[in-house]
Design a protein around this motif. Structure first.
Motif, mmCIF file in Angstrom:
data_model
loop_
_atom_site.group_PDB
_atom_site.id
_atom_site.type_symbol
_atom_site.label_atom_id
_atom_site.label_comp_id
_atom_site.label_asym_id
_atom_site.label_seq_id
_atom_site.Cartn_x
_atom_site.Cartn_y
_atom_site.Cartn_z
ATOM 1 N N SER A 35 -4.539 -5.248 2.820
ATOM 2 C CA SER A 35 -3.097 -5.011 2.957
ATOM 3 C C SER A 35 -2.537 -4.124 1.846
ATOM 4 O O SER A 35 -1.736 -3.227 2.135
ATOM 5 C CB SER A 35 -2.340 -6.336 2.997
ATOM 6 N N PRO A 36 -2.935 -4.329 0.575
ATOM 7 C CA PRO A 36 -2.409 -3.440 -0.465
ATOM 8 C C PRO A 36 -2.791 -1.970 -0.246
ATOM 9 O O PRO A 36 -1.987 -1.074 -0.519
ATOM 10 C CB PRO A 36 -3.040 -3.971 -1.757
ATOM 11 N N MET A 37 -3.982 -1.726 0.259
ATOM 12 C CA MET A 37 -4.385 -0.336 0.515
ATOM 13 C C MET A 37 -3.607 0.257 1.678
ATOM 14 O O MET A 37 -3.255 1.437 1.660
ATOM 15 C CB MET A 37 -5.887 -0.258 0.792
ATOM 16 N N LYS A 38 -3.311 -0.557 2.669
ATOM 17 C CA LYS A 38 -2.498 -0.079 3.793
ATOM 18 C C LYS A 38 -1.084 0.255 3.326
ATOM 19 O O LYS A 38 -0.500 1.258 3.734
ATOM 20 C CB LYS A 38 -2.465 -1.127 4.915
ATOM 21 N N ARG A 39 -0.528 -0.577 2.427
ATOM 22 C CA ARG A 39 0.800 -0.304 1.880
ATOM 23 C C ARG A 39 0.775 0.972 1.046
ATOM 24 O O ARG A 39 1.699 1.789 1.124
ATOM 25 C CB ARG A 39 1.269 -1.479 1.014
ATOM 26 N N MET A 40 -0.283 1.153 0.243
ATOM 27 C CA MET A 40 -0.395 2.352 -0.579
ATOM 28 C C MET A 40 -0.417 3.600 0.298
ATOM 29 O O MET A 40 0.236 4.596 0.004
ATOM 30 C CB MET A 40 -1.654 2.308 -1.442
ATOM 31 N N LYS A 41 -1.166 3.515 1.386
ATOM 32 C CA LYS A 41 -1.247 4.643 2.327
ATOM 33 C C LYS A 41 0.124 4.940 2.931
ATOM 34 O O LYS A 41 0.545 6.091 2.976
ATOM 35 C CB LYS A 41 -2.261 4.323 3.431
ATOM 36 N N ASP A 42 0.837 3.910 3.358
ATOM 37 C CA ASP A 42 2.162 4.088 3.952
ATOM 38 C C ASP A 42 3.157 4.666 2.947
ATOM 39 O O ASP A 42 3.949 5.554 3.279
ATOM 40 C CB ASP A 42 2.687 2.757 4.512
ATOM 41 N N GLU A 43 3.118 4.185 1.705
ATOM 42 C CA GLU A 43 4.022 4.679 0.670
ATOM 43 C C GLU A 43 3.724 6.140 0.327
ATOM 44 O O GLU A 43 4.637 6.940 0.121
ATOM 45 C CB GLU A 43 3.929 3.802 -0.577
ATOM 46 N N ALA A 44 2.434 6.493 0.282
ATOM 47 C CA ALA A 44 2.051 7.885 0.002
ATOM 48 C C ALA A 44 2.546 8.798 1.119
ATOM 49 O O ALA A 44 2.998 9.920 0.857
ATOM 50 C CB ALA A 44 0.537 7.998 -0.156
ATOM 51 N N LYS A 45 2.489 8.327 2.338
ATOM 52 C CA LYS A 45 2.970 9.127 3.470
ATOM 53 C C LYS A 45 4.468 9.383 3.349
ATOM 54 O O LYS A 45 4.934 10.504 3.560
ATOM 55 C CB LYS A 45 2.652 8.418 4.786
ATOM 56 N N LYS A 46 5.225 8.362 2.958
ATOM 57 C CA LYS A 46 6.670 8.512 2.799
ATOM 58 C C LYS A 46 7.009 9.513 1.695
ATOM 59 O O LYS A 46 7.990 10.242 1.794
ATOM 60 C CB LYS A 46 7.313 7.165 2.472
ATOM 61 N N ARG A 47 6.208 9.539 0.625
ATOM 62 C CA ARG A 47 6.445 10.434 -0.509
ATOM 63 C C ARG A 47 5.874 11.835 -0.305
ATOM 64 O O ARG A 47 6.033 12.708 -1.157
ATOM 65 C CB ARG A 47 5.823 9.852 -1.781
ATOM 66 N N GLY A 48 5.148 12.024 0.801
ATOM 67 C CA GLY A 48 4.538 13.329 1.062
ATOM 68 C C GLY A 48 3.280 13.559 0.237
ATOM 69 O O GLY A 48 2.904 14.693 -0.017
ATOM 70 N N LYS A 49 2.624 12.482 -0.176
ATOM 71 C CA LYS A 49 1.433 12.564 -1.022
ATOM 72 C C LYS A 49 0.169 12.126 -0.290
ATOM 73 O O LYS A 49 -0.857 11.910 -0.912
ATOM 74 C CB LYS A 49 1.607 11.679 -2.267
ATOM 75 N N LEU A 50 0.246 11.992 1.032
ATOM 76 C CA LEU A 50 -0.910 11.570 1.825
ATOM 77 C C LEU A 50 -1.619 12.789 2.396
ATOM 78 O O LEU A 50 -0.983 13.670 2.989
ATOM 79 C CB LEU A 50 -0.474 10.644 2.961
ATOM 80 N N ILE A 51 -2.928 12.829 2.200
ATOM 81 C CA ILE A 51 -3.748 13.903 2.752
ATOM 82 C C ILE A 51 -4.763 13.261 3.691
ATOM 83 O O ILE A 51 -5.585 12.451 3.261
ATOM 84 C CB ILE A 51 -4.469 14.690 1.642
ATOM 85 N N ASP A 52 -4.694 13.598 4.966
ATOM 86 C CA ASP A 52 -5.594 13.030 5.961
ATOM 87 C C ASP A 52 -6.758 14.001 6.194
ATOM 88 O O ASP A 52 -6.585 15.038 6.823
ATOM 89 C CB ASP A 52 -4.842 12.772 7.258
ATOM 90 N N ALA A 53 -7.921 13.639 5.674
ATOM 91 C CA ALA A 53 -9.116 14.476 5.832
ATOM 92 C C ALA A 53 -10.109 13.832 6.798
ATOM 93 O O ALA A 53 -11.304 14.102 6.745
ATOM 94 C CB ALA A 53 -9.767 14.701 4.465
ATOM 95 N N THR A 54 -9.612 13.004 7.716
ATOM 96 C CA THR A 54 -10.492 12.278 8.636
ATOM 97 C C THR A 54 -10.839 13.075 9.889
ATOM 98 O O THR A 54 -11.716 12.651 10.640
ATOM 99 C CB THR A 54 -9.848 10.955 9.083
ATOM 100 N N GLU A 55 -10.126 14.180 10.133
ATOM 101 C CA GLU A 55 -10.338 14.970 11.349
ATOM 102 C C GLU A 55 -10.175 14.109 12.610
ATOM 103 O O GLU A 55 -10.901 14.267 13.595
ATOM 104 C CB GLU A 55 -11.719 15.630 11.343
ATOM 105 N N GLY A 56 -9.232 13.161 12.563
ATOM 106 C CA GLY A 56 -8.935 12.323 13.715
ATOM 107 C C GLY A 56 -9.833 11.108 13.880
ATOM 108 O O GLY A 56 -9.686 10.355 14.834
ATOM 109 N N ARG A 57 -10.736 10.906 12.963
ATOM 110 C CA ARG A 57 -11.641 9.753 13.038
ATOM 111 C C ARG A 57 -11.069 8.573 12.252
ATOM 112 O O ARG A 57 -10.076 8.701 11.557
ATOM 113 C CB ARG A 57 -13.019 10.143 12.526
ATOM 114 N N LYS A 58 -11.734 7.441 12.355
ATOM 115 C CA LYS A 58 -11.311 6.229 11.662
ATOM 116 C C LYS A 58 -11.422 6.415 10.149
ATOM 117 O O LYS A 58 -12.411 6.953 9.651
ATOM 118 C CB LYS A 58 -12.184 5.055 12.101
ATOM 119 N N THR A 59 -10.411 5.941 9.417
ATOM 120 C CA THR A 59 -10.439 5.994 7.954
ATOM 121 C C THR A 59 -11.406 4.946 7.429
ATOM 122 O O THR A 59 -11.282 3.770 7.734
ATOM 123 C CB THR A 59 -9.032 5.734 7.371
#
Length: 85
Positions: free
Chosen positions: A25-49
């Motif tokens: 859960s803490p990692m999921k929150r970190m991911k969500d917060e980074a997305k809100k701040r514009g600091k999330l980089i998705d390098a999964t190419e559409g695959r599962k993280t």
């Protein structure tokens, strides 16, 4: 040094603070917060993280590779650098 985090995406090894599993859960929150701040980089190419990379610039990078695979690539990169200075 640079490390391949999957699908041709590369990260500077000196900028990585941590590589963690995305399931808690803490990692999921970190991911969500980074997305809100514009600091999330998705390098999964559409695959599962399968790994989350945290950098010293407060960026959160998602990778489809497992933590163990990324660590093996880091170790291989370091070994190559040591052999060819």
């Amino acid at each position: 040094m640079l490390v391949n985090i999957g699908f041709g995406n590369i990260v500077s090894l000196s900028r990585i603070i941590a590589i963690v599993n995305p399931g808690s859960s803490p990692m999921k929150r970190m991911k969500d917060e980074a997305k809100k701040r514009g600091k999330l980089i998705d390098a999964t190419e559409g695959r599962k993280t399968r790994a989350i990379i945290i950098t010293d610039s407060d960026h959160v990078i998602l990778s489809a590779l497992q933590v163990e695979t990324i660590m093996q690539r880091i170790n291989d990169t370091k070994r190559t650098e040591d052999e060819n200075p």
